[in-house]
Write a protein that holds these residues in place. Structure first.
Motif, mmCIF file in Angstrom:
data_model
loop_
_atom_site.group_PDB
_atom_site.id
_atom_site.type_symbol
_atom_site.label_atom_id
_atom_site.label_comp_id
_atom_site.label_asym_id
_atom_site.label_seq_id
_atom_site.Cartn_x
_atom_site.Cartn_y
_atom_site.Cartn_z
ATOM 1 N N HIS A 74 0.812 -1.209 0.000
ATOM 2 C CA HIS A 74 0.000 0.000 0.000
ATOM 3 C C HIS A 74 0.848 1.263 0.000
ATOM 4 N N LYS A 75 2.128 1.101 0.268
ATOM 5 C CA LYS A 75 2.997 2.279 0.339
ATOM 6 C C LYS A 75 3.640 2.619 -0.997
ATOM 7 N N VAL A 76 3.625 1.673 -1.936
ATOM 8 C CA VAL A 76 4.322 1.905 -3.205
ATOM 9 C C VAL A 76 3.371 1.677 -4.369
ATOM 10 N N PRO A 77 3.651 2.306 -5.511
ATOM 11 C CA PRO A 77 2.829 2.056 -6.709
ATOM 12 C C PRO A 77 3.203 0.680 -7.269
ATOM 13 N N ILE A 78 2.520 -0.342 -6.788
ATOM 14 C CA ILE A 78 2.953 -1.708 -7.027
ATOM 15 C C ILE A 78 3.017 -2.058 -8.506
ATOM 16 N N GLU A 79 2.089 -1.468 -9.288
ATOM 17 C CA GLU A 79 2.087 -1.781 -10.729
ATOM 18 C C GLU A 79 3.310 -1.218 -11.451
ATOM 19 N N LEU A 80 3.810 -0.086 -10.926
ATOM 20 C CA LEU A 80 4.959 0.546 -11.576
ATOM 21 C C LEU A 80 6.223 -0.301 -11.433
ATOM 22 N N LEU A 81 6.272 -1.064 -10.348
ATOM 23 C CA LEU A 81 7.501 -1.808 -10.059
ATOM 24 C C LEU A 81 7.841 -2.819 -11.149
ATOM 25 N N GLU A 82 6.789 -3.314 -11.829
ATOM 26 C CA GLU A 82 7.016 -4.233 -12.958
ATOM 27 C C GLU A 82 7.990 -3.636 -13.972
ATOM 28 N N LEU A 83 7.906 -2.313 -14.114
ATOM 29 C CA LEU A 83 8.731 -1.637 -15.118
ATOM 30 C C LEU A 83 10.217 -1.774 -14.830
ATOM 31 N N MET A 84 10.554 -2.111 -13.584
ATOM 32 C CA MET A 84 11.979 -2.231 -13.247
ATOM 33 C C MET A 84 12.651 -3.402 -13.977
#
Length: 563
Positions: A74-84
């Motif tokens: 809930h603290k991070v934009p979890i969907e964005l992390l895929e981009l890493m």
DNA sequence: GCCGTTTTCGGCCCGACTGTTTTCAGTCG
């Protein structure tokens, strides 16, 4: 997942993310399921797992979730992390995009890249935005990896084009390709050449002969997308005296290198791609050959196939590196198909080709049995006929080079597709499963092992890389049955099978179950697959004594006196 | 967060390339 969240959060302790990455890699590379280690209470024996991660794993195994992770989500934009996962999208860039523009999804990021709003951010110029967009696109086409065999062929082609160039002193594959991993992400090639010759080599490498796109080019390295298969290839150019250190460095694996360097550091040495250096005197100690690198740390040279940081460094420190099986140790191929079933070559052509091109002492013709209709499987009568044909050829040639055999189907109840009377007359019997991939096949395979005429189980897990998962199987039970009955297990060398794979082959080897490397060839060009099977065996730390077809035919048959 | 043949605290591999800066941060392998 936790690793990428911590990587994204970064901040006070970037090493926490690295710790989670290490633990994640260790768990992925385990040969048994994680719950096995939990039951044994040996979780913290696994490299990279300490008290904290142990309790995370225990929590996950009992509840199916990790509380810590759920909170962090809930603290991070979890969907964005895929981009890493995509080149160019590091934690810092994503953080900037998230903090300044409050984007939540991959789609929003793509839109923001395209409409120019990201380009307005500090640190994002037009080139960077362009590259990010290109890498996004590229990521889609590069998602699947190359089979080892295809990558080897491609790399050999590149090497053949580059090696005639002026001043190319040495050239060799590096990276996962040199370690012979079963699938390859990109092709790495190392070149030794003097500084003055480098520009021409790189110019040629990025030219349209090979490249459809240039991803990066500098004075010592370049990356391209290959015209031939749209895969990435990299070259690095070093001085001849740096060859050993560069080859060692670029062969990896990453984990192996990090471990090696930390040992070097403890001895006040520094290892980089240019050599081994004494930190205090800055004097260069070595680096012309790979042996110099390992020897400088009082270690044995480690074969590339073993360099995964799975305990090989400790072996090398104790001078216990095994003498791995080599291609020249292989004395015969024990699964070959002729045009009597679904192969292309006649018995005569097959024998002539193999005898001309290989130094084998024996080969077994193992055509399919009758229930493999698609593969033109043969019935008992036809097998008897083939046995006579083989006898006749041997007689004519004055040898016993050709052995009669079968790849007999294991039926759904574990019985075999040929009568014992016929099986008894064959020199070599491999039993395989070709239908019924959904059910647990342990019982079928165990029963096949118990048949007195079966020498070997063919492609024991049935997987096809990238296409079909292994059928469900309790591999330990199969190993027990194989051990008890003296049945061998095959390392099938078909490029998309590699079955057993390296981890199972290692388990078998440790358990004392002997293996056979076979090409399962259907045409002349398939006979080369032996080297693929060999790399599986070498990655499983196999010595010649672990591989049954390094034996003479007489010794091989002696293995079955029990049967 | 993990780890230990100098350490149970203080480290954690290291250099090339790119792009955006104008001396360097970010990313990769």
């Amino acid at each position: 997942m936790l690793a990428s969240i911590y990587r994204f959060l970064g901040g006070d302790n970037p090493f926490r993310a690295i710790a989670y990455e290490n633990a994640s890699r260790s768990v992925r590379e385990l040969s048994k399921d994680i719950s096995f280690y939990d039951k044994q209470g040996t979780l913290t024996d696994i490299q990279g797992i300490g008290k904290s991660i142990e309790s995370d794993i225990k929590e996950f195994l009992t509840t199916g979730v990790i509380g810590k992770l759920e909170k962090l989500k809930h603290k991070v934009p979890i969907e964005l992390l895929e981009l890493m996962d995509i080149t160019g999208f590091g934690p810092q860039s994503l953080k900037t995009i998230y903090k300044k523009l409050h984007l939540q999804t991959k789609e929003e990021v793509i839109r923001a890249l395209e409409d120019g709003s990201i380009q307005k951010l500090k640190g994002f110029g037009p080139r960077k935005v362009e590259n990010l967009l290109r890498n996004l696109k590229l990521h889609k086409t590069l998602e699947s990896r190359m089979l080892l065999y295809d990558a080897l062929l491609e790399a050999e082609g590149i090497i053949n084009l580059l090696s005639p160039l002026t001043n190319v002193k040495k050239i060799e594959m590096a990276g996962s390709l040199r370690r012979r991993k079963e699938t390859i992400g990109d092709i790495d090639i190392l070149i030794a050449a003097p500084v003055k010759a480098r520009k021409k080599i790189i110019d040629f490498f990025v030219s349209p002969t090979l490249a459809s796109k240039t991803l990066a080019r500098g004075e010592t390295r370049a990356s391209i997308i290959l015209k031939a298969n749209q895969r990435q290839a990299d070259i690095r150019i070093v001085e001849e005296e740096e060859w050993g250190s560069a080859l060692q460095y670029f062969t990896g694996s990453k984990a192996h290198n990090i471990h090696l360097r930390s040992i070097a550091k403890g001895k006040d040495f520094k290892i980089n791609e240019y050599g081994v250096f004494n930190i205090k005197t800055t004097k260069r100690i070595g680096g012309r050959t790979e042996e110099e690198i390992y020897n400088s740390l009082q270690m044995q040279m480690i074969p590339p196939e073993m360099r995964e940081d799975h305990g090989e460094i400790e072996l090398a420190l104790n001078h216990n590196i095994p003498s791995l099986v080599r291609l020249q140790d292989i004395r015969g191929d024990l699964q070959m198909h002729s045009n009597w079933s679904d192969g292309q070559l006649s018995l005569d052509d097959l024998v002539e080709y193999v005898r001309t091109n290989f130094k084998y002492e024996y080969i077994a013709i193992t055509d399919h049995s009758k229930s493999s209709r698609i593969a033109k499987g043969m019935d008992e009568k036809k097998f008897l006929k083939q046995i006579s044909a083989i006898e006749e050829i041997n007689k004519r040639l004055g040898t016993s080079f050709l052995k009669s055999g079968a790849e007999v189907d294991i039926l759904s109840d574990g019985t075999l597709d040929l009568s014992d009377e016929v099986l008894a007359q064959l020199d070599w019997v491999t039993a395989s499963i070709h239908v019924g991939f959904k059910n647990d096949n342990t019982k079928r395979l165990v029963r096949a092992c118990q048949n007195n005429y079966v020498h070997c189980i063919g492609h024991p897990t049935g997987r096809l890389i990238g296409k079909r998962e292994s059928y469900p199987i309790d591999f330990n039970k199969l190993l027990e049955a194989a051990k008890e009955t003296g049945t061998l297990l095959e390392i099938n060398a078909q490029p998309n099978r590699m079955d057993l794979h390296d981890e199972y082959a290692l388990l078998a080897q440790e358990k004392g179950v002997k293996l056979v490397i076979s090409t399962d060839s259907h045409k002349a060009s398939d006979y080369d697959f032996m080297k693929i099977g060999l790399s599986v065996a070498r990655r499983a730390w196999c010595k010649p004594e672990h591989i049954a077809n390094t034996l003479s035919w007489k010794e091989l048959k002696r293995l079955f006196t029990k049967k």
